[in-house]
Design an enzyme around this catalytic site. Sequence first.
Site, PDB file in Angstrom:
ATOM      1  N   ASP A   1      32.989  38.374  44.495  1.00  0.00           N
ATOM      2  CA  ASP A   1      33.948  37.859  43.514  1.00  0.00           C
ATOM      3  C   ASP A   1      34.994  37.121  44.340  1.00  0.00           C
ATOM      4  O   ASP A   1      35.812  37.748  45.014  1.00  0.00           O
ATOM      5  CB  ASP A   1      34.564  39.028  42.733  1.00  0.00           C
ATOM      6  CG  ASP A   1      35.547  38.568  41.651  1.00  0.00           C
ATOM      7  OD1 ASP A   1      35.988  37.403  41.683  1.00  0.00           O
ATOM      8  OD2 ASP A   1      35.877  39.403  40.774  1.00  0.00           O
TER       9      ASP A   1
ATOM     10  N   ASP B   1      59.125  38.348  62.785  1.00  0.00           N
ATOM     11  CA  ASP B   1      59.021  36.908  63.060  1.00  0.00           C
ATOM     12  C   ASP B   1      57.815  36.228  62.423  1.00  0.00           C
ATOM     13  O   ASP B   1      57.504  35.086  62.744  1.00  0.00           O
ATOM     14  CB  ASP B   1      58.958  36.629  64.576  1.00  0.00           C
ATOM     15  CG  ASP B   1      60.335  36.719  65.210  1.00  0.00           C
ATOM     16  OD1 ASP B   1      61.323  36.786  64.452  1.00  0.00           O
ATOM     17  OD2 ASP B   1      60.418  36.734  66.446  1.00  0.00           O
TER      18      ASP B   1
ATOM     19  N   HIS C   1      39.815  36.634  31.170  1.00  0.00           N
ATOM     20  CA  HIS C   1      41.275  36.503  31.268  1.00  0.00           C
ATOM     21  C   HIS C   1      41.584  35.021  31.380  1.00  0.00           C
ATOM     22  O   HIS C   1      40.746  34.231  31.817  1.00  0.00           O
ATOM     23  CB  HIS C   1      41.819  37.283  32.474  1.00  0.00           C
ATOM     24  CG  HIS C   1      41.143  36.962  33.779  1.00  0.00           C
ATOM     25  ND1 HIS C   1      41.429  35.831  34.509  1.00  0.00           N
ATOM     26  CD2 HIS C   1      40.169  37.604  34.471  1.00  0.00           C
ATOM     27  CE1 HIS C   1      40.680  35.812  35.603  1.00  0.00           C
ATOM     28  NE2 HIS C   1      39.896  36.869  35.605  1.00  0.00           N
TER      29      HIS C   1
ATOM     30  N   TYR D   1      27.998  48.669  35.951  1.00  0.00           N
ATOM     31  CA  TYR D   1      28.236  49.409  37.207  1.00  0.00           C
ATOM     32  C   TYR D   1      27.703  50.823  37.019  1.00  0.00           C
ATOM     33  O   TYR D   1      28.170  51.549  36.146  1.00  0.00           O
ATOM     34  CB  TYR D   1      29.742  49.441  37.519  1.00  0.00           C
ATOM     35  CG  TYR D   1      30.372  48.076  37.360  1.00  0.00           C
ATOM     36  CD1 TYR D   1      30.383  47.170  38.420  1.00  0.00           C
ATOM     37  CD2 TYR D   1      30.903  47.672  36.130  1.00  0.00           C
ATOM     38  CE1 TYR D   1      30.915  45.902  38.255  1.00  0.00           C
ATOM     39  CE2 TYR D   1      31.446  46.404  35.960  1.00  0.00           C
ATOM     40  CZ  TYR D   1      31.454  45.519  37.025  1.00  0.00           C
ATOM     41  OH  TYR D   1      31.977  44.269  36.850  1.00  0.00           O
TER      42      TYR D   1
ATOM     43  N   HIS E   1      37.805  46.916  42.427  1.00  0.00           N
ATOM     44  CA  HIS E   1      38.698  46.109  43.261  1.00  0.00           C
ATOM     45  C   HIS E   1      38.440  46.294  44.757  1.00  0.00           C
ATOM     46  O   HIS E   1      39.354  46.284  45.571  1.00  0.00           O
ATOM     47  CB  HIS E   1      40.174  46.406  42.926  1.00  0.00           C
ATOM     48  CG  HIS E   1      40.573  45.832  41.607  1.00  0.00           C
ATOM     49  ND1 HIS E   1      41.719  46.194  40.941  1.00  0.00           N
ATOM     50  CD2 HIS E   1      39.969  44.916  40.821  1.00  0.00           C
ATOM     51  CE1 HIS E   1      41.789  45.523  39.802  1.00  0.00           C
ATOM     52  NE2 HIS E   1      40.743  44.751  39.711  1.00  0.00           N
TER      53      HIS E   1
ATOM     54  N   ARG F   1      28.051  41.972  38.401  1.00  0.00           N
ATOM     55  CA  ARG F   1      28.967  41.201  37.554  1.00  0.00           C
ATOM     56  C   ARG F   1      28.616  39.737  37.737  1.00  0.00           C
ATOM     57  O   ARG F   1      28.223  39.315  38.833  1.00  0.00           O
ATOM     58  CB  ARG F   1      30.438  41.458  37.931  1.00  0.00           C
ATOM     59  CG  ARG F   1      31.431  40.642  37.120  1.00  0.00           C
ATOM     60  CD  ARG F   1      32.887  41.151  37.225  1.00  0.00           C
ATOM     61  NE  ARG F   1      33.477  41.022  38.545  1.00  0.00           N
ATOM     62  CZ  ARG F   1      33.633  42.023  39.407  1.00  0.00           C
ATOM     63  NH1 ARG F   1      33.247  43.251  39.078  1.00  0.00           N
ATOM     64  NH2 ARG F   1      34.172  41.832  40.590  1.00  0.00           N
TER      65      ARG F   1
ATOM     66  N   ASP G   1      37.599  31.254  39.952  1.00  0.00           N
ATOM     67  CA  ASP G   1      37.282  32.687  39.932  1.00  0.00           C
ATOM     68  C   ASP G   1      35.811  32.847  39.585  1.00  0.00           C
ATOM     69  O   ASP G   1      35.427  32.708  38.439  1.00  0.00           O
ATOM     70  CB  ASP G   1      38.191  33.354  38.880  1.00  0.00           C
ATOM     71  CG  ASP G   1      38.109  34.868  38.897  1.00  0.00           C
ATOM     72  OD1 ASP G   1      37.356  35.421  39.720  1.00  0.00           O
ATOM     73  OD2 ASP G   1      38.789  35.497  38.071  1.00  0.00           O
TER      74      ASP G   1
ATOM     75  N   GLU H   1      30.368  35.986  36.748  1.00  0.00           N
ATOM     76  CA  GLU H   1      31.610  35.410  36.232  1.00  0.00           C
ATOM     77  C   GLU H   1      31.663  33.905  36.433  1.00  0.00           C
ATOM     78  O   GLU H   1      31.408  33.409  37.528  1.00  0.00           O
ATOM     79  CB  GLU H   1      32.815  36.043  36.957  1.00  0.00           C
ATOM     80  CG  GLU H   1      34.150  35.410  36.611  1.00  0.00           C
ATOM     81  CD  GLU H   1      35.330  36.108  37.283  1.00  0.00           C
ATOM     82  OE1 GLU H   1      35.148  36.667  38.384  1.00  0.00           O
ATOM     83  OE2 GLU H   1      36.420  36.085  36.700  1.00  0.00           O
TER      84      GLU H   1
ATOM     85  N   HIS I   1      44.940  35.291  37.246  1.00  0.00           N
ATOM     86  CA  HIS I   1      45.151  35.907  35.936  1.00  0.00           C
ATOM     87  C   HIS I   1      46.346  35.161  35.361  1.00  0.00           C
ATOM     88  O   HIS I   1      47.496  35.493  35.646  1.00  0.00           O
ATOM     89  CB  HIS I   1      45.444  37.403  36.050  1.00  0.00           C
ATOM     90  CG  HIS I   1      44.225  38.202  36.445  1.00  0.00           C
ATOM     91  ND1 HIS I   1      44.178  39.575  36.425  1.00  0.00           N
ATOM     92  CD2 HIS I   1      42.993  37.814  36.862  1.00  0.00           C
ATOM     93  CE1 HIS I   1      42.975  39.991  36.825  1.00  0.00           C
ATOM     94  NE2 HIS I   1      42.249  38.942  37.102  1.00  0.00           N
TER      95      HIS I   1
ATOM     96  N   GLU J   1      33.116  37.191  32.209  1.00  0.00           N
ATOM     97  CA  GLU J   1      32.646  38.014  33.324  1.00  0.00           C
ATOM     98  C   GLU J   1      32.184  39.423  32.934  1.00  0.00           C
ATOM     99  O   GLU J   1      32.809  40.406  33.292  1.00  0.00           O
ATOM    100  CB  GLU J   1      33.746  38.115  34.389  1.00  0.00           C
ATOM    101  CG  GLU J   1      35.131  38.485  33.863  1.00  0.00           C
ATOM    102  CD  GLU J   1      36.155  38.617  35.002  1.00  0.00           C
ATOM    103  OE1 GLU J   1      35.838  39.307  35.991  1.00  0.00           O
ATOM    104  OE2 GLU J   1      37.246  38.041  34.888  1.00  0.00           O
TER     105      GLU J   1
ATOM    106  N   HIS K   1      35.623  47.157  31.960  1.00  0.00           N
ATOM    107  CA  HIS K   1      36.676  46.127  31.976  1.00  0.00           C
ATOM    108  C   HIS K   1      36.456  45.113  30.863  1.00  0.00           C
ATOM    109  O   HIS K   1      35.461  45.150  30.158  1.00  0.00           O
ATOM    110  CB  HIS K   1      36.787  45.464  33.351  1.00  0.00           C
ATOM    111  CG  HIS K   1      35.540  44.766  33.832  1.00  0.00           C
ATOM    112  ND1 HIS K   1      35.124  43.553  33.328  1.00  0.00           N
ATOM    113  CD2 HIS K   1      34.632  45.113  34.778  1.00  0.00           C
ATOM    114  CE1 HIS K   1      34.016  43.183  33.956  1.00  0.00           C
ATOM    115  NE2 HIS K   1      33.690  44.116  34.827  1.00  0.00           N
TER     116      HIS K   1
HETATM  117 MN   LIG Z   1      38.132  37.227  37.060  1.00  0.00          MN
END
Ligand SMILES: [Mn+2]
Length: 470
Positions: free
Chosen positions: A272, A43, A370, A421, A255, A438, A283, A440, A377, A417, A366
């Site tokens: 992030d 529901d 993007h 690490y 992530h 990071r 972003d 960005e 993305h 970005e 990475h």
């Molecule tokens: Mn990004």
Amino acid sequence: MSTSPNTMAVYAKRRAAIGRALKAAGGGIALLPTAPEVPRNRDSDFPYRHDSYFYYLTGFSEPGGWLVIEASGKTVKSTLFCRPKDLEREIWDGIRLGPKAAPAQLGVDEAFSVDALNQKMPELLANQNAVWFPFATHPGLGSQVDGWLDQVRARVRQGAECPTSQHDLCKLLDEMRLFKDSQEVSILRRAGKISAAAHVRAMQASAAMLRAGVKGGLREYHLDAELLHEFRRQGSEFPAYTSIVAAGANACVLHYRAGDTELKAGQLCLIDAGCELQGYASDITRTFPADGTFSPAQRRLYDIVHAAQEAAIAVTRPGKRFNDPHEAATRVLIEGMLETGLLPKAKHGKVDDVLASGAYRQFYMHRTGHWMGMDVHDCGDYSEPGSKAREEKDATGQSVMRKPSRILRPGMVTTIEPGIYVRPAKNVPKEFWNIGIRIEDDALITAKGCELLTREVPVAADEIEALMRG
Ligand SMILES: [Mn+2]
């Protein structure tokens, strides 16, 4: 939902552009459903989010919608299918626009109840040259279309002709969506401002809560709550993606989600997060000291990442290629890795040697950007359309055929970005262990360079420290 005449014209213009593209390809019909509602558990559904392509052409955010654009001969006609008015359902789930009000509200030529979809669709498909629909974004749509086409074929003896070809509608839409129009740019700017304000709020809350002392400790979820508060306070519908709030070593998990890890003085926090506003994403990533003061080792790596981002921003302009910011940032990061001993010079040589060996990937794994737009993305070809593929070596030294990367042009929006690490490892200086950084921002390509949409949150280390003291 109310649509002003100005906004209505924006969507009509986009539908007309699709109509022209269909005609240029020999005429045909395009079908586009919105996203389905997705149950979360009994529901209870996940918060509803329209399909980006559908919304791009209609501005209509109810579930159950289908858009049809017919472009044959001289005319272009748009038809909407939507949920019928239903007092009983509307009491529970909210007002429905309904097919009667849709043409005036959305500017489509005609509208029907979605209950009539299976009856009407074969009629609409008959005598069209070609049918266009999204191939990959709606599971089951291909067989649904095939079913309708079978019904058209069954009527061939009554004089109906069946479309002889099928094309991916996303091919047309992706290219359009890659270039943001002025309405989109103004929403993206506002989304960027809201997200920047949320990052400012989270940074200040972090320092203030550590100063005041929080029972049970300052946790990642405390800062996640600050982000959400600011997003919603300023009218954003949802986060554009699941926010990352990573304390200390968690920043090295690319992530990671906001969890319940305690954030302690002396640690860095990587956030992030970006809001979605009226269907458009933002972003931003910032990395800041939880208590407002960088340690010397943190500061050293931070300044390298910051310099890498500046180098990338400098080549984010028309005429450069999508890969150029990545290459510029990667060179600066490698220089820093060699200077700090993350990559010992004696073993790794010079910047070009490290680029060739790929050793930098231990700390930077990475890409630097993007496309961003309705989707965080976003769609859009990363290689230059119409260019020839040429042989290149991939990361493992294998030969691959690659097209040259996309030439940047005004109206495109990309993130910038870079990061570093550092997971604990032998031969890596211990002072840098578990630091993940990071930075960005979102950049709109302009006529001469780029406009950063997300700079209302500071990025220089000194400015972050000043903000967190205040
Ligand atoms: Mn990004």
